[in-house]
Design an enzyme around this catalytic site. Structure first.
Site, PDB file in Angstrom:
ATOM      1  N   ASP A 100      68.154  10.339  10.066  1.00 45.04           N
ATOM      2  CA  ASP A 100      67.579  11.582  10.855  1.00 45.04           C
ATOM      3  C   ASP A 100      68.243  12.795  10.441  1.00 45.04           C
ATOM      4  OD1 ASP A 100      65.437   9.970  12.129  1.00 45.04           O
ATOM      5  OD2 ASP A 100      66.891   9.370  13.509  1.00 45.04           O
ATOM      6  N   GLY A 108      67.225  17.304  25.447  1.00 41.72           N
ATOM      7  CA  GLY A 108      67.369  15.700  24.898  1.00 41.72           C
ATOM      8  C   GLY A 108      68.977  15.614  24.880  1.00 41.72           C
ATOM      9  N   SER A 109      69.396  14.270  24.829  1.00 42.71           N
ATOM     10  CA  SER A 109      70.835  14.019  24.787  1.00 42.71           C
ATOM     11  C   SER A 109      70.903  12.389  24.241  1.00 42.71           C
ATOM     12  CB  SER A 109      71.361  13.999  26.186  1.00 42.71           C
ATOM     13  OG  SER A 109      71.069  13.205  27.142  1.00 42.71           O
ATOM     14  N   GLY A 110      69.914  11.969  23.793  1.00 45.99           N
ATOM     15  CA  GLY A 110      69.929  10.474  23.364  1.00 45.99           C
ATOM     16  C   GLY A 110      70.163  10.596  21.732  1.00 45.99           C
ATOM     17  N   GLY A 111      70.101   9.255  21.146  1.00 43.04           N
ATOM     18  CA  GLY A 111      70.467   9.125  19.877  1.00 43.04           C
ATOM     19  C   GLY A 111      69.890   9.866  18.935  1.00 43.04           C
ATOM     20  N   MET A 112      68.672  10.419  19.056  1.00 41.55           N
ATOM     21  CA  MET A 112      68.110  11.292  17.977  1.00 41.55           C
ATOM     22  C   MET A 112      68.473  12.756  18.199  1.00 41.55           C
ATOM     23  SD  MET A 112      66.173  11.754  15.658  1.00 41.55           S
ATOM     24  CE  MET A 112      64.936  12.818  14.492  1.00 41.55           C
ATOM     25  N   LYS A 159      68.330   3.523  19.293  1.00 47.71           N
ATOM     26  CA  LYS A 159      69.584   3.824  18.399  1.00 47.71           C
ATOM     27  C   LYS A 159      70.757   3.482  18.609  1.00 47.71           C
ATOM     28  CE  LYS A 159      66.057   7.267  16.408  1.00 47.71           C
ATOM     29  NZ  LYS A 159      65.890   8.334  15.837  1.00 47.71           N
TER      30      LYS A 159
END
Length: 279
Positions: free
Chosen positions: A106, A128-132, A70
C-alpha cells in the site's frame, strides 16, 4: 496460453472483511495474459488464525490482507519485510515453503499516486488510524506533505500515529477543510456504511483534491460528490491496482507490462480506472 487448472496450479488469495470480485478478476486476467499456472480467489473469515494456518498448511503462495486484518495478522506470521515492519501493518503475505513473510505494498502505491497526481504538497485532513492509515500517513510524510491533521475517534491510535510522523491529532473534524481530504475509514464502503459521507459537503467544496482509499465501490459518496464539484480525485481503485501489481510481482517474480496492467484493470475495474493510471 494459461495452462488448465491442475495439481501444479499455484493458489493466491485475499482476506478481507468485505471481499469483492475486482482483485480476483485483475490477478486472474494477468495470469491469462502472461500464461501463468496460477489462480486467485477472495475470501473473508471469522477465524483469522485458522485462515492463516490454512495459508501455511496448504502451500498457498500469496495472500492479500485488507481491512480489518492488516494489524491483527502480524502475530500469526513468521517475519516482516522492512515496509511492513516500519509501518506496523501488513497487506501482503508471501509463503516460501511454509515460512510466511509480511509486506506492505500500500505504501508504495500511495506514494506513487501522491507524487504523480499532486503537483506540490498540500495541507491535509486524514480520517482514520488503522492499518491502511499507517501506510497512507507514512507515504504523505515521505512525499513531503508536512502540514497535516489526523482525525480519529480512537484517541490512543490517532495520537500515536500523528506523533510518529509529526502531525496534529483531533477526535472530530475541525471547523474548516484542508486542501487535501483523505478518507482511510470504512465510510462509503459496501455494507452498513455504504451511504456515509467521509467529509461534509462544505469541506468538499472547499478542497482541491479528494482522496478515498475505499475501493469497493470505487465511486464512494465522497468521490461522487468531489467529482460533481469538479475536484481532482484519487480513488481507491487506483490504489488497489498499483498495490496489486506489487503483490503480483512478489507472488510470481514477474512484473507485468504497463499495457498488461491497463488491460487487466479495464477488465477488473473498468475503463475509467484504467485511464486514471496514466494521470
Amino acid at each position: 496460453m494459461k495452462p488448465p487448472i491442475g495439481r501444479d496450479t499455484r493458489l493466491c488469495m485475499s482476506l478481507s472483511g468485505h471481499p469483492g470480485n475486482a482483485g480476483s478478476r485483475l490477478h486472474n486476467r494477468l495470469y491469462e495474459l502472461l500464461g501463468l499456472d496460477y489462480v486467485y480467489k477472495s475470501f473473508s473469515t471469522t477465524d483469522l488464525p485458522a485462515a492463516i494456518g490454512g495459508v501455511r498448511a496448504l502451500g498457498i503462495r500469496g495472500c492479500a490482507i485488507s481491512m480489518p486484518f492488516k494489524e491483527a495478522v502480524i502475530p500469526l506470521i513468521d517475519g516482516l519485510e522492512e515496509s511492513a515492519r516500519v509501518i506496523d501493518s501488513v497487506n501482503t503475505i508471501v509463503n516460501d515453503d511454509g515460512v510466511l513473510t509480511g509486506y506492505n505494498s500500500d505504501y508504495a502505491a500511495v506514494r506513487d499516486l501522491l507524487e504523480r497526481r499532486i503537483a506540490r504538497p498540500l495541507p491535509f485532513l486524514l480520517r482514520g488510524s488503522g492499518g491502511m492509515a499507517k501506510a497512507v500517513v507514512a507515504a504523505l510524510r515521505d512525499a513531503g506533505f508536512a502540514d497535516g491533521t489526523i482525525v480519529a475517534r480512537n484517541e490512543a491510535a490517532g495520537r500515536a500515529l500523528a506523533a510518529q510522523y509529526g502531525y496534529g491529532w483531533r477526535a472530530d473534524l475541525p471547523d474548516a477543510a484542508a486542501a487535501l481530504l483523505v478518507n482511510v475509514t470504512p465510510l462509503g464502503m459496501e455494507g452498513p456504511d455504504s451511504e456515509a459521507m467521509a467529509f461534509p459537503a462544505a469541506f468538499i467544496t472547499a478542497c482541491d483534491v479528494a482522496f478515498d482509499v475505499v475501493a469497493l465501490p470505487v465511486e464512494t459518496p465522497f468521490i461522487r460528490a468531489a467529482r460533481a464539484a469538479g475536484k481532482a480525485i484519487i480513488s481507491g481503485g487506483e490504489v488497489v491496482v498499483l498495490q496489486a501489481v506489487e503483490q503480483f510481482l512478489l507472488y510470481t517474480g514477474i512484473r507485468p507490462s504497463p499495457e498488461q496492467v491497463r488491460e487487466a484493470t479495464r477488465f477488473a475495474h473498468g475503463a475509467e480506472v484504467a485511464a486514471s493510471l496514466d494521470g
